[in-house]
Design a protein around this motif. Sequence first.
Motif, PDB file in Angstrom:
ATOM      1  N   PHE A  95       4.637  33.378  63.972  1.00  0.00           N
ATOM      2  CA  PHE A  95       6.019  33.376  63.682  1.00  0.00           C
ATOM      3  C   PHE A  95       6.485  32.598  62.533  1.00  0.00           C
ATOM      4  CE2 PHE A  95       6.225  35.594  67.796  1.00  0.00           C
ATOM      5  CZ  PHE A  95       7.376  36.592  67.380  1.00  0.00           C
ATOM      6  N   GLN A  96       6.110  31.127  62.643  1.00  0.00           N
ATOM      7  CA  GLN A  96       6.257  30.173  61.615  1.00  0.00           C
ATOM      8  C   GLN A  96       5.358  30.509  60.393  1.00  0.00           C
ATOM      9  OE1 GLN A  96       5.734  26.440  63.879  1.00  0.00           O
ATOM     10  NE2 GLN A  96       7.564  26.684  64.683  1.00  0.00           N
ATOM     11  N   ARG A  97       4.079  30.661  60.682  1.00  0.00           N
ATOM     12  CA  ARG A  97       3.183  30.918  59.476  1.00  0.00           C
ATOM     13  C   ARG A  97       3.685  31.848  58.685  1.00  0.00           C
ATOM     14  NH1 ARG A  97      -3.407  31.076  60.164  1.00  0.00           N
ATOM     15  NH2 ARG A  97      -3.772  31.589  57.886  1.00  0.00           N
ATOM     16  N   PHE A  98       3.886  32.965  59.064  1.00  0.00           N
ATOM     17  CA  PHE A  98       4.663  34.096  58.111  1.00  0.00           C
ATOM     18  C   PHE A  98       5.964  34.541  57.950  1.00  0.00           C
ATOM     19  CE2 PHE A  98       0.334  34.905  59.835  1.00  0.00           C
ATOM     20  CZ  PHE A  98      -0.564  35.006  58.660  1.00  0.00           C
ATOM     21  N   GLY A  99       6.543  33.438  58.528  1.00  0.00           N
ATOM     22  CA  GLY A  99       8.110  33.497  58.213  1.00  0.00           C
ATOM     23  C   GLY A  99       8.900  34.607  58.786  1.00  0.00           C
ATOM     24  N   LEU A 100       8.466  34.887  60.071  1.00  0.00           N
ATOM     25  CA  LEU A 100       8.932  36.095  61.005  1.00  0.00           C
ATOM     26  C   LEU A 100      10.138  35.518  61.988  1.00  0.00           C
ATOM     27  CD1 LEU A 100       5.615  37.929  61.537  1.00  0.00           C
ATOM     28  CD2 LEU A 100       7.368  38.449  59.863  1.00  0.00           C
ATOM     29  N   THR A 101      10.853  36.406  62.146  1.00  0.00           N
ATOM     30  CA  THR A 101      11.994  36.084  63.258  1.00  0.00           C
ATOM     31  C   THR A 101      11.826  36.311  64.725  1.00  0.00           C
ATOM     32  OG1 THR A 101      13.588  36.294  61.323  1.00  0.00           O
ATOM     33  CG2 THR A 101      14.529  36.090  63.531  1.00  0.00           C
ATOM     34  N   PRO A 102      11.774  35.452  65.611  1.00  0.00           N
ATOM     35  CA  PRO A 102      11.495  35.718  67.054  1.00  0.00           C
ATOM     36  C   PRO A 102      12.790  36.206  67.334  1.00  0.00           C
ATOM     37  CG  PRO A 102      11.236  33.426  66.629  1.00  0.00           C
ATOM     38  CD  PRO A 102      11.473  33.966  65.272  1.00  0.00           C
ATOM     39  N   VAL A 103      12.860  37.449  68.017  1.00  0.00           N
ATOM     40  CA  VAL A 103      14.106  37.954  68.765  1.00  0.00           C
ATOM     41  C   VAL A 103      13.702  37.978  70.212  1.00  0.00           C
ATOM     42  CG1 VAL A 103      15.274  39.916  68.836  1.00  0.00           C
ATOM     43  CG2 VAL A 103      14.330  39.425  66.724  1.00  0.00           C
ATOM     44  N   PRO A 104      14.747  37.305  70.871  1.00  0.00           N
ATOM     45  CA  PRO A 104      14.496  37.410  72.448  1.00  0.00           C
ATOM     46  C   PRO A 104      14.698  38.749  72.989  1.00  0.00           C
ATOM     47  CG  PRO A 104      16.311  35.656  71.953  1.00  0.00           C
ATOM     48  CD  PRO A 104      15.931  36.559  70.459  1.00  0.00           C
ATOM     49  N   GLY A 105      13.710  38.884  73.968  1.00  0.00           N
ATOM     50  CA  GLY A 105      13.595  40.268  74.662  1.00  0.00           C
ATOM     51  C   GLY A 105      14.877  40.355  75.599  1.00  0.00           C
TER      52      GLY A 105
END
Length: 182
Positions: A95-105
Amino acid sequence: MPRTRAVPIEHTRRYLEPGPVVLLSTAHKDERGIMTLGWHMMLGEDLVGTYIWSANRSHALARRSRECVINLPTEALLDTVVRIGNCSSDEGDKFQRFGLTPVPGTDVDAPGIGECHARFECRLHETRITADYPLFVWRVVAAHVASRPKWPRTVHYRGDGQFMVSGPTVSRRRLFRPDMLG
């Protein structure tokens, strides 16, 4: 009738690849992972089978947590999808490495990926893990899909580093019996 030619058997997936490449996100305790996944299949309206090689970190996270999110990326994320597939979660948080946004389930602890068109939260229904085929069967327990576009430009792996991007949608609804629409 079209003319055919013999091709190597290992080229079969170039023609039969049924579905889009997805990003499978998992989490267990304080660790999370993302993997690029092309080996999946619908097994029913709410069941999805995935092949997760046991050497992938995501395999261990999925087995331990018994949950995942199947994220549907679009053409805009293709380079990221390939890069995610080229590295291991052992190398750091993707998530950090590729700049992706974690969205809580809403129904699972595994995070979804905010940049994806759709997120399907899943719980493990059963496993068929043999020495050669680690098949996970997931039940979709929550589904989140962007309202636009209705038909996103998904990517489909053809092998040998080649992808097909989904194109126009063609309706044949009028040819279906009503009880066969689904």
